[in-house]
Write an enzyme that holds these catalytic residues in place. Structure first.
Site, PDB file in Angstrom:
ATOM      1  N   LYS A   1       0.843  -1.205   0.000  1.00 35.12           N
ATOM      2  CA  LYS A   1       0.000   0.000   0.000  1.00 35.12           C
ATOM      3  C   LYS A   1       0.871   1.245   0.000  1.00 35.12           C
ATOM      4  CE  LYS A   1      -3.686  -2.346   2.591  1.00 35.12           C
ATOM      5  NZ  LYS A   1      -4.346  -2.521   3.895  1.00 35.12           N
TER       6      LYS A   1
ATOM      7  N   GLN B   1      -3.737  -1.178  10.388  1.00 40.28           N
ATOM      8  CA  GLN B   1      -3.814  -2.493   9.752  1.00 40.28           C
ATOM      9  C   GLN B   1      -4.317  -3.551  10.726  1.00 40.28           C
ATOM     10  OE1 GLN B   1      -3.314  -3.061   6.506  1.00 40.28           O
ATOM     11  NE2 GLN B   1      -3.528  -5.271   6.583  1.00 40.28           N
TER      12      GLN B   1
ATOM     13  N   ASP C   1     -10.435   3.546   5.559  1.00 42.26           N
ATOM     14  CA  ASP C   1     -10.756   2.120   5.588  1.00 42.26           C
ATOM     15  C   ASP C   1     -12.264   1.887   5.618  1.00 42.26           C
ATOM     16  OD1 ASP C   1      -8.993  -0.041   5.574  1.00 42.26           O
ATOM     17  OD2 ASP C   1      -8.256   0.381   7.589  1.00 42.26           O
TER      18      ASP C   1
HETATM   19  N1  GUN Z   1      -6.589  -6.378   7.125  1.00 42.45           N
HETATM   20  C1  GUN Z   1      -7.105  -7.095   6.107  1.00 42.45           C
HETATM   21  N2  GUN Z   1      -7.785  -6.290   5.267  1.00 42.45           N
HETATM   22  C2  GUN Z   1      -7.688  -5.034   5.763  1.00 42.45           C
HETATM   23  C3  GUN Z   1      -8.180  -3.761   5.335  1.00 42.45           C
HETATM   24  O1  GUN Z   1      -8.869  -3.606   4.313  1.00 42.45           O
HETATM   25  N3  GUN Z   1      -7.847  -2.709   6.133  1.00 42.45           N
HETATM   26  C4  GUN Z   1      -7.127  -2.848   7.262  1.00 42.45           C
HETATM   27  N4  GUN Z   1      -6.873  -1.767   7.996  1.00 42.45           N
HETATM   28  N5  GUN Z   1      -6.662  -4.017   7.691  1.00 42.45           N
HETATM   29  C5  GUN Z   1      -6.945  -5.097   6.949  1.00 42.45           C
END
Ligand code: GUN
Length: 299
Positions: free
Chosen positions: A54, A98, A121
């Site tokens: 990311k 995350q 998110d």
């Molecule tokens: N862990 C797995 N998918 C995601 C997501 O879309 N956002 C976040 N913050 N953590 C994740």
């Protein structure tokens, strides 16, 4: 032989990223530098990889980004204190914590602490509520929003379709259902959510015009579960042991691709389907957060 019915997530994601890069350039021309901060707690190997990917894309698109890494032993209060600091920092337009977090930290408390207008998110209860209410002013979670873009940009008919979602998680299954049953353009599907207690999952799947697998079970969707011509979207990322693979393991989706591909009308590869879309939609949310912040500070 090339596979004719593939939905190419990489190509669609790169199209969205060029649109986002143009919006970044327009913001910069107005003196606004979009900023995104990732917060990672502990050393979960998959989270490290995801956040790294990311961050790389953010940089490519001209979004300022940084990753705050906290030790596994971080207390909930310490994490909330960092979030308060990021909430107050006008240079930060998006905050992504995350998941998964260490067991001693409550995810619900953490995601409620990120300011809704920085919650790229789409996990804050205010944004979740707006999605349920059909209020487009909130942020949608990136993975289900990315799946919708895959369907729309591949001209899959959603209106009136039978959509069956495998999995009821807060990150994919539940918001995916809310997105597809909205009373709006590119939605209006009849949605079924299946989960571990569903009786006769196979019968539900076989009715699906759009089948979305997001339950985290390796190769769960087999050929006999798919209606010929259906669109099949594989959200799953499962690490399975494989002594012949480098490192002794490899990633597989929730769909048995080789068996299902000849039957499906359209199908996502995995990798190269949903994964790149999640990142593309995160960048789109971040730029939108920066645009909205710039609007709100304009006098
Ligand atoms: N862990 C797995 N998918 C995601 C997501 O879309 N956002 C976040 N913050 N953590 C994740």
């Amino acid at each position: 032989m090339p596979v004719a019915n593939l939905i190419d997530g990489r190509a669609i994601a790169s199209q969205i990223q060029s649109e986002t890069a143009q919006r970044v350039a327009a913001l910069k021309a107005r003196g606004v530098q979009p900023g995104l901060v990732f917060v990672r707690v502990g050393e979960d190997p998959a989270s490290k990889v995801y956040v790294g990917m990311k961050e790389k894309v953010s940089v490519q698109l001209g979004i300022f980004s940084e990753t705050r890494v906290l030790p596994q032993t971080t207390t909930e209060a310490e994490l909330l204190a960092l979030l308060a600091q990021l909430n107050a920092d006008a240079r930060v337009h998006g905050i992504l914590v995350q998941a998964p977090l260490p067991k001693h930290i409550r995810e619900t408390v953490v995601y409620s602490t990120v300011l809704p207008q920085k919650d790229v998110d789409g996990f804050h209860p205010e944004n979740v509520g707006k999605l349920m209410l059909g209020d487009p002013s909130g942020f949608w979670p990136c993975t289900p929003a990315g799946v919708l873009e895959l369907l729309v940009r591949s001209q899959v008919k959603i209106e009136g379709a039978e959509a069956v979602i495998l999995g009821r998680g807060n990150i994919v299954g539940k918001p995916m259902a809310a997105i597809l049953c909205q009373k709006s353009k590119h939605a209006n599907a009849t949605v079924t959510i299946c989960h571990s207690q569903t009786q006769d999952i196979k019968a539900h799947c076989r009715r699906a015009d759009i089948l979305i697998a997001a339950m985290g079970s390796p190769k769960f969707v087999t050929a006999d579960m798919v209606k010929p011509g259906a669109t099949v979207i594989d959200v799953g990322v499962n690490r399975v042991s494989d002594p012949t693979a480098k490192g002794g393991s490899r990633l597989v989706g929730d769909v048995d691709f080789d068996a299902v591909q000849p039957i499906a009308g359209r199908i996502t590869p995995n990798p190269g389907g949903v994964g790149p879309m999640t990142i593309a939609l995160l960048m789109q949310n971040t730029v939108r957060a920066a645009e909205l912040a710039a609007e709100s500070t304009k006098s």
